[in-house]
Design an enzyme around this catalytic site. Sequence first.
Site, PDB file in Angstrom:
ATOM      1  N   TRP A  73      32.483 -37.279   2.332  1.00 41.71           N
ATOM      2  CA  TRP A  73      33.885 -36.990   2.644  1.00 41.71           C
ATOM      3  C   TRP A  73      34.274 -37.541   4.012  1.00 41.71           C
ATOM      4  CZ3 TRP A  73      35.931 -31.404   3.834  1.00 41.71           C
ATOM      5  CH2 TRP A  73      37.329 -31.395   3.772  1.00 41.71           C
ATOM      6  N   HIS A 130      21.826 -40.303   9.416  1.00 41.26           N
ATOM      7  CA  HIS A 130      21.425 -38.906   9.193  1.00 41.26           C
ATOM      8  C   HIS A 130      20.433 -38.428  10.249  1.00 41.26           C
ATOM      9  CE1 HIS A 130      23.418 -37.749   5.579  1.00 41.26           C
ATOM     10  NE2 HIS A 130      22.749 -38.513   4.742  1.00 41.26           N
TER      11      HIS A 130
HETATM   12  P1  A3P Z   1      28.324 -29.375  -3.204  1.00 40.48           P
HETATM   13  O1  A3P Z   1      26.968 -29.820  -3.680  1.00 40.48           O
HETATM   14  O2  A3P Z   1      28.324 -28.003  -2.620  1.00 40.48           O
HETATM   15  O3  A3P Z   1      29.379 -29.553  -4.234  1.00 40.48           O
HETATM   16  P2  A3P Z   1      27.005 -35.119   1.398  1.00 40.48           P
HETATM   17  O4  A3P Z   1      28.156 -36.038   1.194  1.00 40.48           O
HETATM   18  O5  A3P Z   1      26.645 -34.902   2.828  1.00 40.48           O
HETATM   19  O6  A3P Z   1      25.854 -35.504   0.525  1.00 40.48           O
HETATM   20  O7  A3P Z   1      27.491 -33.673   0.931  1.00 40.48           O
HETATM   21  C1  A3P Z   1      27.750 -33.448  -0.430  1.00 40.48           C
HETATM   22  C2  A3P Z   1      28.611 -32.219  -0.587  1.00 40.48           C
HETATM   23  O8  A3P Z   1      29.965 -32.539  -0.219  1.00 40.48           O
HETATM   24  C3  A3P Z   1      28.647 -31.770  -2.032  1.00 40.48           C
HETATM   25  O9  A3P Z   1      28.753 -30.352  -1.981  1.00 40.48           O
HETATM   26  C4  A3P Z   1      29.904 -32.453  -2.534  1.00 40.48           C
HETATM   27  O10 A3P Z   1      30.455 -31.882  -3.684  1.00 40.48           O
HETATM   28  C5  A3P Z   1      30.829 -32.314  -1.325  1.00 40.48           C
HETATM   29  N1  A3P Z   1      31.897 -33.323  -1.312  1.00 40.48           N
HETATM   30  C6  A3P Z   1      31.825 -34.601  -1.734  1.00 40.48           C
HETATM   31  N2  A3P Z   1      33.006 -35.215  -1.572  1.00 40.48           N
HETATM   32  C7  A3P Z   1      33.858 -34.315  -1.039  1.00 40.48           C
HETATM   33  C8  A3P Z   1      35.247 -34.356  -0.655  1.00 40.48           C
HETATM   34  N3  A3P Z   1      35.967 -35.446  -0.821  1.00 40.48           N
HETATM   35  N4  A3P Z   1      35.774 -33.234  -0.148  1.00 40.48           N
HETATM   36  C9  A3P Z   1      35.032 -32.117   0.012  1.00 40.48           C
HETATM   37  N5  A3P Z   1      33.732 -32.012  -0.345  1.00 40.48           N
HETATM   38  C10 A3P Z   1      33.143 -33.104  -0.856  1.00 40.48           C
END
Ligand code: A3P
Length: 311
Positions: A73, A130
């Site tokens: 995000w 990361h």
């Molecule tokens: P969940 O597994 O709780 O749904 P990262 O991008 O660091 O791998 O984190 C992934 C998490 O961010 C996931 O959480 C995912 O669903 C959520 N996520 C991905 N895109 C998003 C967005 N545009 N807005 C908010 N949350 C998002």
Amino acid sequence: SEKELEGLDSKYKELICSLETEEAWSPPCPIRKYQNFWQIEHVLPGILAMQEVFKPRPNDIMVASFIKSGTTWLKALTFTIVHRKKYSFSCHPLLKLNSHDCVPHIEFYYGLQDEQYLETLPSPRVLATHVQYSMLSESVTASRCPIVYICREPKDVIVSLWHMIGRSEMPFTRAFELFCEGRVPYGPAWDHVLEYYTSSLHNPEKILFLKYEEMMNDPIDGVMRLANFIGFPFSEEEKKTGLVEEIVEFCSFNKLKDLDVNKNNGVGNVKNDYYFRKAIVGDWQTHMTAEMATKLDKITEKKFHDSGFTF
Ligand code: A3P
């Protein structure tokens, strides 16, 4: 795993093979403890090379995060803010590419020995990592390029992490234990957050510290703070025409997850849809018993007690 490391620069190989290992996450990713943090073994050569070689351009923007904390995000938002004059919403790279292809992780490209690719990107580049703050080289920490960091409440992080990399290997309870012990990729999660948090207090112009939950609660405010911080503030005109809201909407979970590119495409083990699951604050409640939650909360409290930080 020694086999996987064959062909790598021997000085890294020797070092990596000497590190303590945790096999619970294998396959596909055993982790090794290096400078107090657990790194994914096959990513370590890239991390070490990045530390040794990578030099940012002064106008780079760095997105940093612990895994599963909202990286996808934050990458989408930062990229869209920075390139808003270059790309219209109807013909935008994020409609065809996953966030991680628009905003490359530096250590992955060094690991693939494809770091030249990073040099081909036009300025201003948005790049990601990361690794923990103390793993960044001085060329990054002493440079002018801003770092934006996002953290997330640990109970939701472990649930998200288990769905992504642990689910087929182990029951949730085992992943939970490993998380509590800090024995997860890039962990311990608390130490990761703390390093960036403390650094952001010492150097507020260098590091913007964001919380996933705050961004979810008020994305418009979050996007404006982000844009100001990275030196791409919205003009009054842009605000009046609703551009901030448009960016929030364009990068929203529901919009991005439904794009074809984010529906199970991707390379190797990590498919693009792995980055889009539920995006719910507090989803831990569907996975954890009250005892587990209390146990984790206690660790969180203890870890952050002296810092004044709370989620
Ligand atoms: P969940 O597994 O709780 O749904 P990262 O991008 O660091 O791998 O984190 C992934 C998490 O961010 C996931 O959480 C995912 O669903 C959520 N996520 C991905 N895109 C998003 C967005 N545009 N807005 C908010 N949350 C998002």
